[in-house]
Write a protein that holds these residues in place. Structure first.
Motif, PDB file in Angstrom:
ATOM      1  N   SER A  77       0.819  -1.218   0.000  1.00 25.16           N
ATOM      2  CA  SER A  77       0.000   0.000   0.000  1.00 25.16           C
ATOM      3  C   SER A  77       0.849   1.261   0.000  1.00 25.16           C
ATOM      4  CB  SER A  77      -0.915   0.007   1.235  1.00 25.16           C
ATOM      5  OG  SER A  77      -0.141  -0.069   2.425  1.00 25.16           O
ATOM      6  N   ALA A  78       2.136   1.139   0.300  1.00 24.66           N
ATOM      7  CA  ALA A  78       3.014   2.308   0.345  1.00 24.66           C
ATOM      8  C   ALA A  78       4.346   1.993  -0.335  1.00 24.66           C
ATOM      9  CB  ALA A  78       3.243   2.750   1.792  1.00 24.66           C
ATOM     10  N   PRO A  79       4.361   1.916  -1.668  1.00 22.10           N
ATOM     11  CA  PRO A  79       5.624   1.635  -2.376  1.00 22.10           C
ATOM     12  C   PRO A  79       6.616   2.777  -2.182  1.00 22.10           C
ATOM     13  CG  PRO A  79       3.918   2.290  -3.921  1.00 22.10           C
ATOM     14  CD  PRO A  79       3.239   2.122  -2.601  1.00 22.10           C
ATOM     15  N   ASN A  80       7.897   2.440  -2.176  1.00 25.35           N
ATOM     16  CA  ASN A  80       8.905   3.502  -2.079  1.00 25.35           C
ATOM     17  C   ASN A  80       8.991   4.255  -3.401  1.00 25.35           C
ATOM     18  OD1 ASN A  80      10.449   1.919  -3.828  1.00 25.35           O
ATOM     19  ND2 ASN A  80      11.807   1.170  -2.224  1.00 25.35           N
ATOM     20  N   GLU A  81       9.830   5.294  -3.445  1.00 23.96           N
ATOM     21  CA  GLU A  81       9.895   6.146  -4.635  1.00 23.96           C
ATOM     22  C   GLU A  81      10.290   5.364  -5.887  1.00 23.96           C
ATOM     23  OE1 GLU A  81       9.035   9.237  -5.347  1.00 23.96           O
ATOM     24  OE2 GLU A  81       8.174   9.382  -3.342  1.00 23.96           O
ATOM     25  N   ASP A  82      11.212   4.407  -5.722  1.00 25.22           N
ATOM     26  CA  ASP A  82      11.648   3.625  -6.877  1.00 25.22           C
ATOM     27  C   ASP A  82      10.549   2.685  -7.373  1.00 25.22           C
ATOM     28  OD1 ASP A  82      14.306   4.667  -7.022  1.00 25.22           O
ATOM     29  OD2 ASP A  82      14.793   3.494  -5.244  1.00 25.22           O
ATOM     30  N   GLY A  83       9.862   2.045  -6.436  1.00 26.16           N
ATOM     31  CA  GLY A  83       8.755   1.176  -6.819  1.00 26.16           C
ATOM     32  C   GLY A  83       7.626   1.958  -7.458  1.00 26.16           C
ATOM     33  N   ARG A  84       7.366   3.145  -6.922  1.00 26.72           N
ATOM     34  CA  ARG A  84       6.314   4.011  -7.465  1.00 26.72           C
ATOM     35  C   ARG A  84       6.672   4.468  -8.877  1.00 26.72           C
ATOM     36  NH1 ARG A  84       5.705   9.483  -7.228  1.00 26.72           N
ATOM     37  NH2 ARG A  84       3.573  10.296  -7.331  1.00 26.72           N
ATOM     38  N   LEU A  85       7.941   4.829  -9.097  1.00 22.87           N
ATOM     39  CA  LEU A  85       8.370   5.260 -10.423  1.00 22.87           C
ATOM     40  C   LEU A  85       8.230   4.116 -11.431  1.00 22.87           C
ATOM     41  CD1 LEU A  85       9.561   7.458 -12.223  1.00 22.87           C
ATOM     42  CD2 LEU A  85      11.851   6.766 -11.449  1.00 22.87           C
ATOM     43  N   SER A  86       8.504   2.900 -11.002  1.00 17.05           N
ATOM     44  CA  SER A  86       8.332   1.744 -11.893  1.00 17.05           C
ATOM     45  C   SER A  86       6.896   1.628 -12.358  1.00 17.05           C
ATOM     46  CB  SER A  86       8.749   0.463 -11.163  1.00 17.05           C
ATOM     47  OG  SER A  86      10.111   0.478 -10.834  1.00 17.05           O
TER      48      SER A  86
END
Length: 265
Positions: A77-86
């Motif tokens: 539910s809370a991806p980090n910045e790198d996961g979110r950018l992916s």
């Protein structure tokens, strides 16, 4: 195709793949000016893989972080910045895939003329210039949202029209949305990875179907030269764009488009 033709076409493909100046506009010039034959499907596959290797290598650290972030936090539910950018890159890729699947045959049959390429080179060059001047560009990729990624992705779908320039139109959209030039370029380059991979994969399938003869020397030479020139294009573009802006590329596109209209239409 000789060594000279192989090197020239590979350099053109490598550099123009990532600069906002339209690869299709450049790749028609050798055949128009020198009467060179079509380079063939196998060569297209090779130079696409070369440019893919270049962008992956250049952004290898960032791509590695994105993959790790997506695997470790991308489904939480809370991806980090790198996961979110992916996820944002994946989402932005969807419109071009859909338009490509539905409209590629029509585009191939109706929009691959020199006239279309000349007009789109000029029109989208002007739009690129307007986007670079229209508002302050301070946003970073940490401010990217799903809606903004989709907007850039829909703009990217326009790049299926020859002469538009995939990198050019995605940077244009990002600049209109207020992102900093370097972040606009960075997101454009990251977006290129799945699309070039998909395009190269489709060309491999076509190649297997037509059973085209393989000249390994020229293919490997083309892949190496396109990869090196693509890496150089990315590297020097990122160094220059923040200082000079998009104006040099806008001027170049206008001159190229006019040249095509005057002499090759």
């Amino acid at each position: 195709m000789g060594i000279f033709e192989t090197v020239v076409l590979a350099i053109l493909q490598g550099i123009t793949e990532f600069l906002p100046i339209s690869s299709s506009a450049h790749l028609i010039l050798p055949s128009q000016v020198f009467g060179w034959p079509d380079q063939g499907l196998a060569f297209d596959v090779a130079v696409h893989f070369g440019t893919l290797l270049a962008v992956v290598w250049y952004f290898r650290n960032e791509l590695q972080r994105m993959i790790v972030g997506w695997v470790t936090t991308g489904f939480t539910s809370a991806p980090n910045e790198d996961g979110r950018l992916s996820w944002l890159v994946a989402i932005a890729t969807v419109p071009a895939v859909i338009v490509g699947l539905l409209g590629q045959d029509y585009i191939e049959a109706n929009l691959r003329s020199t006239l279309v390429i000349a007009i789109t080179t000029i029109v989208f060059g002007i739009v690129l210039g307007v986007s670079d001047r229209c508002k302050p560009h301070r946003g970073s990729l940490t401010e990217m949202t799903v809606a903004l990624a989709l907007a850039i992705g829909m703009a990217q779908a326009l790049a299926l029209i020859p002469g538009t320039s995939r990198s050019g139109i995605t940077m244009t959209a990002a600049l209109f949305l207020g992102f900093h030039r370097l972040d606009a370029a960075r997101f454009s380059f990251l977006l290129s990875v799945p699309l070039i991979l998909a395009a190269a994969g489709l060309k491999v399938v076509e190649l297997l179907q037509v059973a085209e003869g393989v000249d390994w020397f020229h293919l490997l030479l083309g892949m190496a030269v396109s990869g090196i020139s693509a890496w150089a294009g990315i590297h020097y573009f990122l160094q220059l764009v923040d200082k000079l802006g998009m104006l040099p590329f806008v001027i170049y596109r206008l001159l190229l488009g006019v040249l095509l209209l005057l002499f090759f239409v």
